[in-house]
Design a protein around this motif. Structure first.
Motif, PDB file in Angstrom:
ATOM      1  N   SER B  40      46.853  18.536  -6.040  1.00  9.23           N
ATOM      2  CA  SER B  40      46.596  18.857  -7.283  1.00  9.23           C
ATOM      3  C   SER B  40      48.176  18.964  -7.810  1.00  9.23           C
ATOM      4  O   SER B  40      48.668  19.811  -7.178  1.00  9.23           O
ATOM      5  CB  SER B  40      45.754  20.119  -7.459  1.00  9.23           C
ATOM      6  OG  SER B  40      44.323  19.617  -6.904  1.00  9.23           O
ATOM      7  N   ILE B  41      48.375  18.565  -8.925  1.00 11.50           N
ATOM      8  CA  ILE B  41      49.386  18.907  -9.518  1.00 11.50           C
ATOM      9  C   ILE B  41      49.010  19.733 -10.964  1.00 11.50           C
ATOM     10  O   ILE B  41      48.326  19.278 -11.830  1.00 11.50           O
ATOM     11  CB  ILE B  41      50.119  17.522 -10.288  1.00 11.50           C
ATOM     12  CG1 ILE B  41      50.417  16.637  -8.864  1.00 11.50           C
ATOM     13  CG2 ILE B  41      51.416  17.854 -10.993  1.00 11.50           C
ATOM     14  CD1 ILE B  41      50.780  15.324  -9.157  1.00 11.50           C
ATOM     15  N   ALA B  42      49.587  20.721 -10.746  1.00 10.57           N
ATOM     16  CA  ALA B  42      49.030  21.854 -11.917  1.00 10.57           C
ATOM     17  C   ALA B  42      50.312  22.299 -12.966  1.00 10.57           C
ATOM     18  O   ALA B  42      51.568  21.855 -12.426  1.00 10.57           O
ATOM     19  CB  ALA B  42      48.589  23.099 -11.151  1.00 10.57           C
ATOM     20  N   GLY B  43      49.913  22.773 -14.058  1.00 12.39           N
ATOM     21  CA  GLY B  43      50.939  22.982 -14.860  1.00 12.39           C
ATOM     22  C   GLY B  43      50.535  23.008 -16.294  1.00 12.39           C
ATOM     23  O   GLY B  43      49.318  22.420 -16.559  1.00 12.39           O
ATOM     24  N   PRO B  44      51.242  23.740 -17.169  1.00 11.15           N
ATOM     25  CA  PRO B  44      50.762  23.541 -18.538  1.00 11.15           C
ATOM     26  C   PRO B  44      50.934  22.216 -19.253  1.00 11.15           C
ATOM     27  O   PRO B  44      51.701  21.182 -18.546  1.00 11.15           O
ATOM     28  CB  PRO B  44      51.729  24.619 -19.223  1.00 11.15           C
ATOM     29  CG  PRO B  44      52.691  24.710 -18.511  1.00 11.15           C
ATOM     30  CD  PRO B  44      52.324  24.470 -17.075  1.00 11.15           C
ATOM     31  N   SER B  45      50.432  22.158 -20.339  1.00 12.91           N
ATOM     32  CA  SER B  45      50.644  20.908 -21.191  1.00 12.91           C
ATOM     33  C   SER B  45      52.256  20.662 -21.557  1.00 12.91           C
ATOM     34  O   SER B  45      52.792  21.359 -21.387  1.00 12.91           O
ATOM     35  CB  SER B  45      50.060  20.811 -22.353  1.00 12.91           C
ATOM     36  OG  SER B  45      48.644  20.813 -22.166  1.00 12.91           O
ATOM     37  N   GLY B  46      52.525  19.447 -21.005  1.00 19.02           N
ATOM     38  CA  GLY B  46      53.896  19.051 -21.397  1.00 19.02           C
ATOM     39  C   GLY B  46      54.826  19.244 -20.275  1.00 19.02           C
ATOM     40  O   GLY B  46      56.027  19.248 -20.291  1.00 19.02           O
ATOM     41  N   SER B  47      54.186  19.597 -19.054  1.00 19.86           N
ATOM     42  CA  SER B  47      55.064  20.081 -17.916  1.00 19.86           C
ATOM     43  C   SER B  47      55.514  19.086 -16.995  1.00 19.86           C
ATOM     44  O   SER B  47      56.544  18.943 -16.298  1.00 19.86           O
ATOM     45  CB  SER B  47      54.165  21.046 -17.142  1.00 19.86           C
ATOM     46  OG  SER B  47      53.079  20.345 -16.613  1.00 19.86           O
ATOM     47  N   GLY B  48      55.086  17.696 -17.459  1.00 22.55           N
ATOM     48  CA  GLY B  48      55.299  16.507 -16.746  1.00 22.55           C
ATOM     49  C   GLY B  48      54.263  16.082 -15.587  1.00 22.55           C
ATOM     50  O   GLY B  48      54.575  15.314 -14.591  1.00 22.55           O
ATOM     51  N   LYS B  49      52.896  16.807 -15.681  1.00 19.83           N
ATOM     52  CA  LYS B  49      51.945  16.285 -14.695  1.00 19.83           C
ATOM     53  C   LYS B  49      51.566  14.943 -14.807  1.00 19.83           C
ATOM     54  O   LYS B  49      51.672  14.117 -13.756  1.00 19.83           O
ATOM     55  CB  LYS B  49      50.637  17.213 -15.062  1.00 19.83           C
ATOM     56  CG  LYS B  49      50.710  18.652 -14.874  1.00 19.83           C
ATOM     57  CD  LYS B  49      49.465  19.208 -14.870  1.00 19.83           C
ATOM     58  CE  LYS B  49      48.594  19.096 -16.339  1.00 19.83           C
ATOM     59  NZ  LYS B  49      49.371  19.680 -17.307  1.00 19.83           N
TER      60      LYS B  49
END
Lengths: 394, 226
Positions: B40-49
């Protein structure tokens, strides 16, 4: 992608845009119909004119004209009795005689008047006139204005029967010398117009020459025009070629046909050019339609690119849409043209339409080609679509 | 064969927005993802997922760095080769399903096979099998508008695995789904991994992250510790 899959995709995406393509399809269909009707009408009229000319004319006849308008030019290219005698000895020549052209400029309307005179026909020169509907008499154009006026008042000509009329006959075209010849009218025929509204013209017969000779005494005659009859129609061009090498211009049935149908060909070409112009305008609108369709389907194209379609296959689908529109439009146009022509033949059963069937595949191919050309830019536009941008728009 | 499904070395990606601002989506990313794993690639919106998924899927080309996906060096390939690569190696699943609204379920699933020159009867057969794998054998002739969100995502999953890719890239696959539908979709993805696929999933849904074997956290285009 396989061809049939590309075609299926193109068909599918074309007919999903029914509302948008209907005006374009209508435009293509109507311009195709126009082109076909022009071609068919042109071919039919051309055929009628040809038949009419062939019906009137003589397939074996060559009219020879001297380049010398005064009839007094160099002896090398004048038409005189010895020249005519020499033509009579040419291979395949059945006969040669001078034409004594009458002054026919006095006609008051588009009708010509043909009289049958009571002189004996020269059977050796115009044997074909002895067959058909005028078995015995010779025909000439009435040159006298007064008589024409009289005839105009009573075109049946019955009142002229038995009358003596006076012919003024120039010894050659442009000559101020005239032979004045009284002849008795044994029949009158009102010449009909041909399909182009032209007066049917007739030449005098060789017996007139004798009358002129009688009138002029022993003066030598030079003629502006002479007629040579070939033994067979297929020998006309060979004889004409020999005469032309002698410095004379000739005119035969082929030349007449060519002259009569030239204007018709011109009109057909102008008509087809106009219809093609409309067609090109419609094709350009296809380009517009497809370009806006590509814009509208950005997301769809983006998805296809994302799941593995190549830009090339996307371009082929859009190009295919243009070709599908072109082909369907042309087929629609052919159907409309056929229905219109069928309706026309029901209304005018006496006119037999000359339908060039080769025209149908041609218009389909031209339509497909033009639309394919119009589809190039939208296809390139679709190919250049940035898949990431379309996905980000979501 | 190497056990690495995805290997990225100092990958940097910039792109320009429609207002012509340059955005650094990924900044010197180095990572390795093994086959048959769920990452899984996690991160907030705009993080580059999403950008990371798109680089792995060959939709985005890095300005610098190297990326090898399923033995294919994507940083050296052209557009045409990347399209063929996507077709044969990658299955995409999007948050918004991205189904063709005018096509029936089986036709949507068969779409990638059309690009792969597979004849129609074979396409249909395989599409029906793929729909059966996601439990939609009774929805073959339904159009997307006639399906629920969960069913639409299952059609998208069937489309993603129709050509048996080794890597499935899923961008927020449960983002538009209710909890029950999300569970069904995650079960199917788990099943794909069990059958040999590698699943890389961009998400901030804890349910999705919990299903994975590993998590990569992104923040402003850079991998950060959890």
């Amino acid at each position: 992608m396989q061809f049939q899959d590309t075609l299926r995709m193109s068909l599918d995406s074309t007919f999903r845009q029914k509302r948008r393509i209907v005006p374009v399809l209508t435009g293509i269909s109507l311009s195709t119909t126009l082109i076909l009707i022009i071609i068919i009408a042109g071919a039919t009229i051309s055929n009628i004119v040809t038949q009419q000319i062939l019906g009137q004319g003589n397939l074996r006849q060559i009219t020879v004209m001297s380049p010398n308008n005064t009839g007094l030019g160099p002896s090398s290219n004048i038409i005189n009795d010895s020249r005519i005698a020499s033509w009579q000895t040419l291979p395949h020549v059945a006969g040669a005689y001078p034409n004594l052209e009458l002054d026919v400029t006095a006609t008051t309307n588009t009708m010509g008047i043909m009289l049958f005179l009571s002189n004996q026909p020269d059977q050796n020169v115009r044997p074909e006139l002895l067959q058909g509907t005028w078995p015995q008499d010779q025909q000439i154009i009435v040159p006298d204005t007064g008589i024409l006026n009289k005839l105009d008042q009573n075109v049946s000509g019955s009142t002229l029967l038995g009358e003596t009329i006076t012919l003024r006959i120039p010894t050659s075209e442009g000559s101020q010398q005239y032979a004045v010849i009284p002849v008795t009218v044994s029949g009158v025929y009102k010449a009909t117009q041909n399909i182009l509204g032209q007066i049917l013209t007739f030449t005098t017969l060789s017996f007139m020459k004798n009358l002129v000779k009688e009138s002029l005494g022993s003066a030598p005659l030079m003629y502006q025009v002479a007629t040579i009859m070939a033994d067979q129609p297929q020998n006309v061009s060979e004889i004409a070629s020999i005469i032309q090498k002698q410095g004379f211009s000739t005119n035969d049935i082929e030349d007449q046909l060519s002259g009569e149908t030239r204007w018709l060909r011109g009109i057909i070409i102008i008509g087809i050019a106009l219809a093609l112009f409309i067609f090109i305008l419609v094709s350009l609108s296809i380009g517009n339609l497809l370009a806006s369709s590509v814009l509208q389907r950005r997301k769809e194209i983006g998805i296809m690119l994302a799941i593995g379609f190549t830009n090339r296959s996307i371009g082929q689908i859009v190009q295919g849409e243009a070709i599908v529109i072109g082909i369907v439009g042309a087929i629609g146009g052919i159907l409309i043209a056929l229905i219109s022509l069928f309706a026309f033949t029901l209304m005018q059963p006496q006119i037999s339409l000359d339908i060039p069937w080769w025209g149908f595949p041609c218009v389909i191919a031209i339509s497909a080609l033009l639309c394919a050309l119009a589809g190039i830019l939208p296809a390139r536009k679709a190919m250049r679509l940035d898949v990431m941008q379309t996905l980000r728009e979501e | 064969m190497s056990a690495t499904a995805v290997a990225m070395n100092n990958v940097t990606v910039h792109y320009h927005t429609t207002s012509n601002h340059e955005v650094t989506a990924l900044n010197n990313i180095t990572l390795a993802i093994d086959y048959q794993k769920w990452v899984s690639i996690a991160g907030p919106s705009g993080s580059g997922k999403s950008s990371l998924l798109h680089v792995i899927g060959g939709l985005l080309t890095p300005q610098s760095g190297e990326i090898i996906v399923d033995q294919t060096p994507l940083h050296t390939t052209n557009q045409q080769m990347r399209a063929t690569f996507r077709l044969t190696h990658i299955g995409f699943v999007f948050q918004s399903f991205y189904l063709m609204p005018h096509l029936r379920a089986w036709e949507n699933v068969a779409l990638p096979m059309l690009a792969a020159h597979i004849p129609l009867p074979e396409r249909k057969k395989r599409a029906i099998e793929a729909l059966a794998r996601v439990g939609l054998q009774d929805r073959l002739y339904h159009r997307p508008a006639e399906l629920s969100g969960g069913e639409q995502q299952r059609v998208a999953l069937a489309r993603a695995v129709a050509l048996a890719p080794r890597i499935i890239l899923a961008d927020e696959p449960t983002g538009n789904l209710d909890a029950d539908s999300a569970t069904v979709v995650l079960d199917i993805l788990t099943q794909f991994v069990a059958q040999g696929a590698t699943v890389i999933c961009a998400t901030h849904d804890p349910l999705v992250i919990a299903r994975g074997d590993a998590v990569i956290h992104l923040h402003r285009g850079v991998i950060v510790p959890e």
